[in-house]
Design a protein around this motif. Structure first.
Motif, PDB file in Angstrom:
ATOM      1  N   ASN A 161       0.845  -1.185   0.000  1.00  0.00           N
ATOM      2  CA  ASN A 161       0.000   0.000   0.000  1.00  0.00           C
ATOM      3  C   ASN A 161       0.886   1.243   0.000  1.00  0.00           C
ATOM      4  OD1 ASN A 161      -2.671   1.447   0.412  1.00  0.00           O
ATOM      5  ND2 ASN A 161      -1.529   2.177   2.187  1.00  0.00           N
ATOM      6  N   VAL A 162       0.632   2.140  -0.946  1.00  0.00           N
ATOM      7  CA  VAL A 162       1.360   3.405  -1.005  1.00  0.00           C
ATOM      8  C   VAL A 162       0.378   4.524  -0.684  1.00  0.00           C
ATOM      9  CG1 VAL A 162       2.666   5.012  -2.420  1.00  0.00           C
ATOM     10  CG2 VAL A 162       2.989   2.550  -2.727  1.00  0.00           C
ATOM     11  N   GLY A 163       0.624   5.213   0.422  1.00  0.00           N
ATOM     12  CA  GLY A 163      -0.247   6.300   0.856  1.00  0.00           C
ATOM     13  C   GLY A 163       0.555   7.570   1.078  1.00  0.00           C
ATOM     14  N   PRO A 164      -0.074   8.590   1.671  1.00  0.00           N
ATOM     15  CA  PRO A 164       0.613   9.871   1.892  1.00  0.00           C
ATOM     16  C   PRO A 164       1.898   9.755   2.703  1.00  0.00           C
ATOM     17  CG  PRO A 164      -1.750  10.096   2.248  1.00  0.00           C
ATOM     18  CD  PRO A 164      -1.481   8.630   2.088  1.00  0.00           C
ATOM     19  N   LEU A 165       1.987   8.723   3.569  1.00  0.00           N
ATOM     20  CA  LEU A 165       3.177   8.570   4.403  1.00  0.00           C
ATOM     21  C   LEU A 165       4.277   7.770   3.717  1.00  0.00           C
ATOM     22  CD1 LEU A 165       1.557   7.864   7.900  1.00  0.00           C
ATOM     23  CD2 LEU A 165       2.370  10.042   6.971  1.00  0.00           C
ATOM     24  N   GLY A 166       3.924   7.010   2.691  1.00  0.00           N
ATOM     25  CA  GLY A 166       4.911   6.196   2.001  1.00  0.00           C
ATOM     26  C   GLY A 166       4.433   4.775   1.793  1.00  0.00           C
ATOM     27  N   LEU A 167       5.382   3.852   1.695  1.00  0.00           N
ATOM     28  CA  LEU A 167       5.083   2.449   1.379  1.00  0.00           C
ATOM     29  C   LEU A 167       4.904   1.637   2.652  1.00  0.00           C
ATOM     30  CD1 LEU A 167       4.929  -0.018  -0.569  1.00  0.00           C
ATOM     31  CD2 LEU A 167       7.438  -0.128  -0.408  1.00  0.00           C
ATOM     32  N   SER A 168       3.815   0.855   2.692  1.00  0.00           N
ATOM     33  CA  SER A 168       3.568  -0.107   3.763  1.00  0.00           C
ATOM     34  C   SER A 168       3.484  -1.493   3.135  1.00  0.00           C
ATOM     35  CB  SER A 168       2.267   0.202   4.508  1.00  0.00           C
ATOM     36  OG  SER A 168       2.339   1.459   5.155  1.00  0.00           O
ATOM     37  N   VAL A 169       4.106  -2.457   3.786  1.00  0.00           N
ATOM     38  CA  VAL A 169       4.115  -3.835   3.288  1.00  0.00           C
ATOM     39  C   VAL A 169       3.569  -4.749   4.375  1.00  0.00           C
ATOM     40  CG1 VAL A 169       5.536  -5.711   2.373  1.00  0.00           C
ATOM     41  CG2 VAL A 169       6.130  -3.324   1.856  1.00  0.00           C
ATOM     42  N   ARG A 170       2.624  -5.601   4.006  1.00  0.00           N
ATOM     43  CA  ARG A 170       2.062  -6.592   4.919  1.00  0.00           C
ATOM     44  C   ARG A 170       2.338  -7.971   4.345  1.00  0.00           C
ATOM     45  NH1 ARG A 170       1.892  -2.319   6.841  1.00  0.00           N
ATOM     46  NH2 ARG A 170       0.158  -1.188   7.801  1.00  0.00           N
ATOM     47  N   ALA A 171       2.703  -8.920   5.211  1.00  0.00           N
ATOM     48  CA  ALA A 171       3.033 -10.261   4.736  1.00  0.00           C
ATOM     49  C   ALA A 171       2.552 -11.304   5.730  1.00  0.00           C
ATOM     50  CB  ALA A 171       4.547 -10.392   4.537  1.00  0.00           C
ATOM     51  N   PRO A 172       2.274 -12.523   5.245  1.00  0.00           N
ATOM     52  CA  PRO A 172       1.937 -13.624   6.168  1.00  0.00           C
ATOM     53  C   PRO A 172       3.103 -13.896   7.112  1.00  0.00           C
ATOM     54  CG  PRO A 172       1.404 -14.193   3.893  1.00  0.00           C
ATOM     55  CD  PRO A 172       2.218 -12.930   3.842  1.00  0.00           C
ATOM     56  N   ARG A 173       2.801 -14.461   8.258  1.00  0.00           N
ATOM     57  CA  ARG A 173       3.834 -14.709   9.268  1.00  0.00           C
ATOM     58  C   ARG A 173       4.915 -15.667   8.758  1.00  0.00           C
ATOM     59  NH1 ARG A 173       2.050 -12.398  13.842  1.00  0.00           N
ATOM     60  NH2 ARG A 173      -0.210 -12.160  14.153  1.00  0.00           N
ATOM     61  N   TRP A 174       4.536 -16.569   7.874  1.00  0.00           N
ATOM     62  CA  TRP A 174       5.464 -17.603   7.439  1.00  0.00           C
ATOM     63  C   TRP A 174       6.291 -17.219   6.214  1.00  0.00           C
ATOM     64  CZ3 TRP A 174       4.080 -18.474   2.521  1.00  0.00           C
ATOM     65  CH2 TRP A 174       2.737 -18.242   2.157  1.00  0.00           C
ATOM     66  N   THR A 175       6.008 -16.091   5.576  1.00  0.00           N
ATOM     67  CA  THR A 175       6.701 -15.740   4.339  1.00  0.00           C
ATOM     68  C   THR A 175       8.143 -15.301   4.615  1.00  0.00           C
ATOM     69  OG1 THR A 175       4.618 -14.992   3.370  1.00  0.00           O
ATOM     70  CG2 THR A 175       6.636 -14.307   2.270  1.00  0.00           C
ATOM     71  N   PRO A 176       9.147 -15.935   3.981  1.00  0.00           N
ATOM     72  CA  PRO A 176      10.548 -15.513   4.184  1.00  0.00           C
ATOM     73  C   PRO A 176      10.769 -14.081   3.695  1.00  0.00           C
ATOM     74  CG  PRO A 176      10.426 -17.676   3.124  1.00  0.00           C
ATOM     75  CD  PRO A 176       9.039 -17.103   3.096  1.00  0.00           C
ATOM     76  N   LEU A 177      11.686 -13.398   4.359  1.00  0.00           N
ATOM     77  CA  LEU A 177      11.981 -12.026   3.963  1.00  0.00           C
ATOM     78  C   LEU A 177      12.495 -11.955   2.525  1.00  0.00           C
ATOM     79  CD1 LEU A 177      13.667 -10.518   7.159  1.00  0.00           C
ATOM     80  CD2 LEU A 177      11.487  -9.862   6.130  1.00  0.00           C
ATOM     81  N   ALA A 178      13.240 -12.964   2.103  1.00  0.00           N
ATOM     82  CA  ALA A 178      13.747 -12.966   0.733  1.00  0.00           C
ATOM     83  C   ALA A 178      12.603 -12.974  -0.274  1.00  0.00           C
ATOM     84  CB  ALA A 178      14.654 -14.182   0.503  1.00  0.00           C
ATOM     85  N   GLU A 179      11.526 -13.677   0.060  1.00  0.00           N
ATOM     86  CA  GLU A 179      10.362 -13.707  -0.836  1.00  0.00           C
ATOM     87  C   GLU A 179       9.663 -12.348  -0.851  1.00  0.00           C
ATOM     88  OE1 GLU A 179       6.136 -16.144  -1.200  1.00  0.00           O
ATOM     89  OE2 GLU A 179       7.904 -17.153  -0.369  1.00  0.00           O
TER      90      GLU A 179
END
Length: 250
Positions: free
Chosen positions: A40-58
């Motif tokens: 999500n890109v809003g007035p404050l910048g980029l926010s990223v949401r991910a499942p608990r199990w998703t590796p950071l590399a992914e």
């Protein structure tokens, strides 16, 4: 002192950063109960949401795949911030827009203005506030006056145009919607943003006619625009002018 303009390339709650297209983007990253990575890109910048199990590399790989989209959205945010007018100053000597013209705010504590708190005198708005009044009192008093003026004017313009369009509105109210100048319901209720009263009369009339026309066509079909044009032949020009309006924030 005014607050600094937010930098959308660095979210104020950033806890991670990555290079996208040669640009460093610091973003807010959170994990939660979800099935896919979301951006999500809003007035404050980029926010990223991910499942608990998703590796950071992914997650990083997903961001790289969406780099063009993210950077394009961030550039749009930056452009809107550059175009945004400065915040309204609430103090004697500042100026407030009313019917498309700048009006000078002048303190005049000697008059109560029959409970209205303010009165227009030429290009000056006389405001009945004491010497010790602060910015919040100025804001409340002037905005209350603007709202009263708005309701009276909108009612008069609705009554003027409704017979020309062959419609009847049941009631009018003021709104403070973030993205809409007005709205109309099938039962004839119309709401208009109170800040319209700060715009030139031609643009106020455009929004009034637009919403009244919805009482005949509850859509934006060619038939709807023909209804608008039946009263305002230059509606295209007025609509383009309205899109360029950027009112100051409180």
């Amino acid at each position: 002192m005014s607050s600094p303009t937010p930098d959308p390339l660095r979210h104020p709650r950033a806890n991670r950063a990555c290079r996208l297209g040669g640009v460093t983007v610091a973003y807010e990253f959170q994990r939660g109960q979800r099935r896919t990575v979301g951006l999500n890109v809003g007035p404050l910048g980029l926010s990223v949401r991910a499942p608990r199990w998703t590796p950071l590399a992914e997650v990083e790989g997903f961001l790289q795949a969406k780099a063009d989209w993210v950077l394009d959205k961030l550039r749009q945010v930056q452009e809107r911030q550059r175009q945004a007018p400065p915040a309204q100053v609430w103090a004697e000597g500042a100026r407030i827009a009313y019917l498309g013209q700048a009006r000078l705010l002048v303190r005049d504590p000697a008059h109560g203005f029959e409970g209205a708190g303010a009165a227009l005198q030429g290009d000056r708005l006389l405001v009945g506030l004491p010497l010790q009044a602060g910015p919040e009192q100025w804001r409340q008093t002037v905005q209350a006056w603007l709202r009263r003026e708005a309701l009276a004017l909108f009612t008069q313009r609705l009554n003027h145009f409704a017979p020309q369009l062959g419609v009847r509105h049941t009631r009018v109210g003021l709104s403070n919607a973030g993205t809409r100048w007005g709205s109309a319901r099938a039962d004839g209720a119309i709401r208009l943003h109170w800040r319209l009263v700060q715009l030139p009369p031609a643009l106020i009339d455009y929004v009034v006619v637009h919403e009244l026309s919805h009482l005949r066509e509850m859509n934006h079909s060619p038939a709807f625009w023909r209804v608008v044009e039946s009263v305002l032949p230059d509606q295209d020009e007025r609509r383009r002018a309205l899109r360029r309006i950027r009112l100051p924030s409180d």
